[in-house]
Design a protein around this motif. Structure first.
Motif, PDB file in Angstrom:
ATOM      1  N   GLN A 278       0.831  -1.208   0.000  1.00 12.03           N
ATOM      2  CA  GLN A 278       0.000   0.000   0.000  1.00 12.03           C
ATOM      3  C   GLN A 278       0.865   1.258   0.000  1.00 12.03           C
ATOM      4  OE1 GLN A 278      -2.975  -0.645   3.145  1.00 12.03           O
ATOM      5  NE2 GLN A 278      -4.256  -1.703   1.659  1.00 12.03           N
ATOM      6  N   GLU A 280       3.623   1.645  -1.529  1.00 16.35           N
ATOM      7  CA  GLU A 280       4.043   1.885  -2.922  1.00 16.35           C
ATOM      8  C   GLU A 280       2.950   2.603  -3.700  1.00 16.35           C
ATOM      9  OE1 GLU A 280       5.143  -1.735  -4.934  1.00 16.35           O
ATOM     10  OE2 GLU A 280       6.505  -2.258  -3.283  1.00 16.35           O
ATOM     11  N   ASN A 281       1.716   2.286  -3.389  1.00 13.48           N
ATOM     12  CA  ASN A 281       0.604   2.857  -4.157  1.00 13.48           C
ATOM     13  C   ASN A 281       0.034   4.135  -3.558  1.00 13.48           C
ATOM     14  OD1 ASN A 281       0.551   0.793  -6.132  1.00 13.48           O
ATOM     15  ND2 ASN A 281      -0.428  -0.560  -4.645  1.00 13.48           N
ATOM     16  N   LEU A 356      -7.467  -3.201  -6.450  1.00  6.62           N
ATOM     17  CA  LEU A 356      -6.040  -3.153  -6.783  1.00  6.62           C
ATOM     18  C   LEU A 356      -5.321  -4.395  -6.252  1.00  6.62           C
ATOM     19  CD1 LEU A 356      -5.197   0.623  -6.126  1.00  6.62           C
ATOM     20  CD2 LEU A 356      -5.453  -0.538  -8.345  1.00  6.62           C
ATOM     21  N   ASP A 360      -3.111  -6.828  -8.478  1.00  9.40           N
ATOM     22  CA  ASP A 360      -1.674  -7.016  -8.266  1.00  9.40           C
ATOM     23  C   ASP A 360      -1.319  -8.400  -7.722  1.00  9.40           C
ATOM     24  OD1 ASP A 360      -1.458  -4.452  -9.132  1.00  9.40           O
ATOM     25  OD2 ASP A 360      -0.698  -3.603  -7.255  1.00  9.40           O
ATOM     26  N   ARG A 410      -9.405   6.610 -13.534  1.00 12.52           N
ATOM     27  CA  ARG A 410      -8.227   5.880 -14.025  1.00 12.52           C
ATOM     28  C   ARG A 410      -8.311   5.641 -15.535  1.00 12.52           C
ATOM     29  NH1 ARG A 410      -6.574  -0.122 -11.769  1.00 12.52           N
ATOM     30  NH2 ARG A 410      -4.664  -0.413 -13.004  1.00 12.52           N
ATOM     31  N   ASP A 415      -2.863   5.167 -16.009  1.00 13.72           N
ATOM     32  CA  ASP A 415      -2.370   4.660 -14.728  1.00 13.72           C
ATOM     33  C   ASP A 415      -1.432   5.628 -14.005  1.00 13.72           C
ATOM     34  OD1 ASP A 415      -3.867   2.424 -15.006  1.00 13.72           O
ATOM     35  OD2 ASP A 415      -2.192   1.004 -14.846  1.00 13.72           O
ATOM     36  N   ASP A 416      -0.475   6.223 -14.725  1.00 14.36           N
ATOM     37  CA  ASP A 416       0.517   7.056 -14.030  1.00 14.36           C
ATOM     38  C   ASP A 416      -0.144   8.208 -13.299  1.00 14.36           C
ATOM     39  OD1 ASP A 416       2.411   5.380 -14.944  1.00 14.36           O
ATOM     40  OD2 ASP A 416       3.312   6.769 -16.395  1.00 14.36           O
ATOM     41  N   TYR A 419      -2.339   6.959 -10.279  1.00 13.89           N
ATOM     42  CA  TYR A 419      -1.608   6.662  -9.042  1.00 13.89           C
ATOM     43  C   TYR A 419      -1.066   7.940  -8.405  1.00 13.89           C
ATOM     44  CZ  TYR A 419      -2.026   1.614  -9.377  1.00 13.89           C
ATOM     45  OH  TYR A 419      -2.532   0.334  -9.400  1.00 13.89           O
ATOM     46  N   GLU A 420      -0.742   8.909  -9.263  1.00 17.19           N
ATOM     47  CA  GLU A 420      -0.313  10.200  -8.739  1.00 17.19           C
ATOM     48  C   GLU A 420      -1.449  10.863  -7.941  1.00 17.19           C
ATOM     49  OE1 GLU A 420       1.198  14.228 -10.779  1.00 17.19           O
ATOM     50  OE2 GLU A 420       1.616  12.423 -11.965  1.00 17.19           O
ATOM     51  N   LEU A 422      -3.961   9.211  -6.437  1.00 15.57           N
ATOM     52  CA  LEU A 422      -4.189   8.438  -5.200  1.00 15.57           C
ATOM     53  C   LEU A 422      -3.211   8.851  -4.100  1.00 15.57           C
ATOM     54  CD1 LEU A 422      -4.793   4.653  -6.068  1.00 15.57           C
ATOM     55  CD2 LEU A 422      -6.464   6.394  -5.427  1.00 15.57           C
ATOM     56  N   ALA A 423      -1.924   8.839  -4.426  1.00 20.52           N
ATOM     57  CA  ALA A 423      -0.914   9.156  -3.407  1.00 20.52           C
ATOM     58  C   ALA A 423      -0.904  10.654  -3.090  1.00 20.52           C
ATOM     59  CB  ALA A 423       0.470   8.703  -3.866  1.00 20.52           C
TER      60      ALA A 423
END
Ligand code: ARG
Ligand code: ZN
Length: 468
Positions: A278, A280-281, A356, A360, A410, A415-416, A419-420, A422-423
């Protein structure tokens, strides 16, 4: 000087004012204070719980000192609440359900207490000036109650076979301590728990001490990062407790009822690995401890993301639900909804974390879960950003359709950027509060494009779109 007016001096001040003397809070005039406060609001006008929380102040810290006897079910508590006045205050409210108030003191002086339902109104001897930090100490006692939610589920104080557990979403924490019980007022906590020797007690955060004397064991639990009161917990009973650390040094404390420990151990052992994934994401884990509490099936009807130490009845301890409650540590616990209408910001994100995980770890693309959710009628009852009532806060559209909103973002941004978002969202509002409007603005800012169609159709729109 102490910028406060003693009630006894209030009449004198009034006379001096009549006589043409000035009297100000910051010592500009006559040195007897002069704060003329008004009562803080009895609620924060949450769309679903208008009386929840209280206006006029912000709590910065709760120090709760609780003694619990599992046999009688009696709780003896002292709550020391440190708060900053947001206005000149003549009186202010705390939320408390049941329990007797044995004494109330504000900054060392007795305060009068009025009770109406779950509203306690405290009138301090002297008015409190805006910006002042003040400390309220309430002694209280009784057998805490179990609260039945609008959706029929049980929260507040739940008795178990060998003790009790406190669960507070959305409004249950007022069953075991007085406070400002709205998610928008977050604070740090120290919880001291005293139980009969041979019984264990667990709460949020880091256990800083434990000692046994005169047949009673006292443990102290420190939450250094802000916590919404609905995420505070205590669990009292027989537990098999394990203390360890993640590879990065984060303390892990798990507590499982002895009858479920063997079944829960293998999954609980995965907490460090799941948190690393988590991180990482979602970005850095927001708290200084982790772990879990596992009780017997039936001790509660659901799992809850209690801060740093999510709670599970055994039948809810699946890897998906573990992933879900751990994801809430970022989404819900660190970034907390501004009010309960924003619940999808908690549940949509936590469900998406499950999707996710499937992607994964199990080779099931999120698209597969998205399509399954799209095909499920119950997910279309109402738009996720607008549950019709308090009864619907935990309904499928908040969870599954909330996750669908994230999946549509999404699909649109790739994806890039996704995820940007999300974090980045977790980083931007770390340890704070945020609303749906904050999120839509933030997602568009990061995406650099208009996502209006996603909001109109998926977040706010009535009914099911023609195509997934
Ligand atoms: N937030 C919890 C979860 O998603 C569910 C809490 C249910 N509470 C309730 N009152 N229905 O895991
Ligand atoms: Zn959830």
């Amino acid at each position: 000087m102490e910028p406060r007016t003693r009630a006894a001096l209030g009449a004198v001040a009034a006379l001096l004012l009549l006589a043409g003397c000035t009297s100000t809070a910051d010592g500009g005039g006559v040195d007897i204070g002069g704060v003329e406060g008004t009562p803080g609001a009895a609620g924060l006008r949450d769309p679903y719980f208008p009386k929840l929380g209280n206006g006029g102040y912000d709590v910065t810290h709760y120090a709760l000192d609780l003694a619990y006897d599992p046999r009688s079910g009696r709780l003896d508590g002292t709550a020391m609440i440190t708060a900053r006045a947001a206005q000149d205050l003549s009186a202010f409210n705390l939320d408390l359900a049941g329990l007797a108030v044995d004494s109330a003191v504000v900054d060392g002086d007795p305060a009068s207490v009025n009770r109406a339902g779950t509203e306690l109104t405290l009138r301090p001897r002297a008015d409190i000036g805006k910006g002042e930090v003040f400390r309220t100490t309430i002694e209280y006692s009784g057998v805490p109650r179990t609260i039945t939610d609008a959706d029929g589920s049980k929260e507040g104080w739940l008795r178990t076979r060998d003790g009790a557990v406190a669960l507070g979403e959305p409004a249950g924490s007022m069953a075991w301590f007085p406070g400002n019980h709205h998610p928008s007022d977050k604070a740090t906590y120290d919880v001291t728990l005293t139980v009969p020797q041979g019984t264990q007690a667990v709460s949020n955060g880091v256990r800083t001490s434990e000692r046994t004397a005169n047949g009673r064991t006292t443990s102290v639990w420190h939450s250094a990062e802000p916590m919404a009161s609905y995420l505070a917990t205590v669990a009292v009973g027989q537990y098999r407790t394990k203390v360890s650390a993640t590879p990065s040094g984060l303390p892990v404390l798990t507590a499982a009822d002895p009858s479920v420990a063997a079944k829960s151990d293998p999954l609980l052992a995965r907490i460090p690995e799941l948190l690393a994934w988590q991180e990482e994401n979602f970005g850095p884990y927001p708290f200084s401890a982790t772990g879990a509490i596992v009780e017997r099936t039936g001790d509660a009807g659901y799992a809850l993301e209690t801060q740093t130490r999510p709670f599970f009845p055994l039948d809810s301890l699946t890897v998906e639900i573990l992933v879900h409650e751990l994801a809430h540590q970022w989404y819900g616990n660190s970034v907390t909804p501004a009010d309960w209408k924003d619940m999808w910001l908690n549940e949509g994100f936590a469900v998406y974390a499950e999707w996710l995980y499937a992607e994964d770890f199990e080779n099931v693309p999120a698209q597969v879960n998205f399509e399954a959710a799209f095909a499920t009628d119950a997910n279309w009852d109402f738009p996720p950003a607008d549950p019709p009532s308090a009864e619907n806060l935990f309904d499928p559209p908040v969870y599954q359709r909330g996750a669908m909103v994230l999946h549509k973002i999404r699909q649109q941004v790739g994806d890039d950027t996704f995820y940007e978002i999300l974090a980045g969202w977790a980083a931007k509002h770390r340890h704070g509060n945020a609303s749906t409007a904050d999120f839509t603005a933030y997602a568009e800012e990061v995406a650099g494009e208009d996502l209006g169609e996603v909001w109109d159709v998926w977040l706010y729109g009535d009914g099911k779109p023609k195509r997934p």
